[in-house]
Motif scaffolding. Structure first.
Motif, short mmCIF file in Angstrom:
data_model
loop_
_atom_site.label_atom_id
_atom_site.label_comp_id
_atom_site.label_asym_id
_atom_site.label_seq_id
_atom_site.Cartn_x
_atom_site.Cartn_y
_atom_site.Cartn_z
N TRP A 1 0.85 -1.04 0.08
CA TRP A 1 0.06 -0.04 -0.01
C TRP A 1 0.92 1.13 -0.07
CZ3 TRP A 1 -3.97 2.58 -1.37
CH2 TRP A 1 -4.23 3.73 -0.59
N GLU A 2 0.50 1.96 -1.16
CA GLU A 2 1.42 3.32 -0.87
C GLU A 2 0.52 4.59 -0.95
OE1 GLU A 2 4.74 3.98 -1.80
OE2 GLU A 2 5.09 1.65 -1.46
N GLU A 3 0.61 4.82 0.71
CA GLU A 3 -0.27 5.97 0.94
C GLU A 3 0.09 7.34 0.13
OE1 GLU A 3 -3.26 7.94 2.92
OE2 GLU A 3 -2.60 5.67 3.52
N ASP A 4 1.06 7.58 0.05
CA ASP A 4 1.49 8.72 -0.48
C ASP A 4 0.85 9.09 -2.17
OD1 ASP A 4 3.17 6.85 -1.57
OD2 ASP A 4 4.91 8.38 -2.06
N LYS B 1 -1.65 7.13 -3.12
CA LYS B 1 -3.13 6.26 -2.85
C LYS B 1 -2.99 5.14 -4.14
CE LYS B 1 -5.14 8.73 0.15
NZ LYS B 1 -4.14 8.84 1.27
N LYS C 1 -10.05 0.45 0.02
CA LYS C 1 -9.25 1.86 -0.09
C LYS C 1 -9.87 2.86 -0.93
CE LYS C 1 -5.93 1.11 2.92
NZ LYS C 1 -5.89 1.70 4.11
#
Length: 133
Positions: A14-17, A19, A49
């Motif tokens: 998961w790459e939050e930066d 999305k 997400k």
């Protein structure tokens, strides 16, 4: 951050930066049922997400996606992914020429409604997402 792992096959990050999820593959040479299980689990996480960006990290992947898997992707999984909001597939190009041919084959089955892009590395994928949503 790794959120799901199938040892020696694949990991989901998961790459939050940006999305986005990153499906990092070690091999594409797996059976259809196992591939279905993995992609369905990954899609469930992506749907939770509410994202549209899916990065396929095949940079170090070996092997190829079978015709049977490509048929399932086209008939069932890609339409479901689109329903769940996935609209962009950004693929990190593999070093293996055979795996690249496999990528070309599954990318050809994606269908309408998707953007498909090949990039050299994760940084390029993230940059593209930041610039294009």
């Amino acid at each position: 951050m790794v959120v799901k792992e199938y040892p020696s096959l694949t990991k989901l990050h998961w790459e939050e930066d940006v999305k986005a999820v990153i499906a990092e593959w070690t091999t594409f040479s797996i059976k259809l049922e196992q591939f279905k299980e993995i992609l369905d689990a990954y899609l469930s996480f992506a749907a939770e997400k509410k994202i549209s960006n899916w990065i396929v990290d095949s940079g170090s992947t070996v092997g190829f996606v079978s015709d049977e898997i490509n048929t399932w992707l086209q008939a069932e999984w890609f339409p479901l992914a689109l329903q769940k909001g996935i609209t962009k597939f950004i693929t990190i190009v593999p070093k293996s020429a055979i795996t690249q041919l496999s990528n070309d084959a599954w990318q050809a089955t994606v269908g309408e409604g998707f953007t498909v892009l090949n990039v050299a590395n994760l940084e390029e994928a993230k940059k593209w997402i930041k610039e294009n949503g």
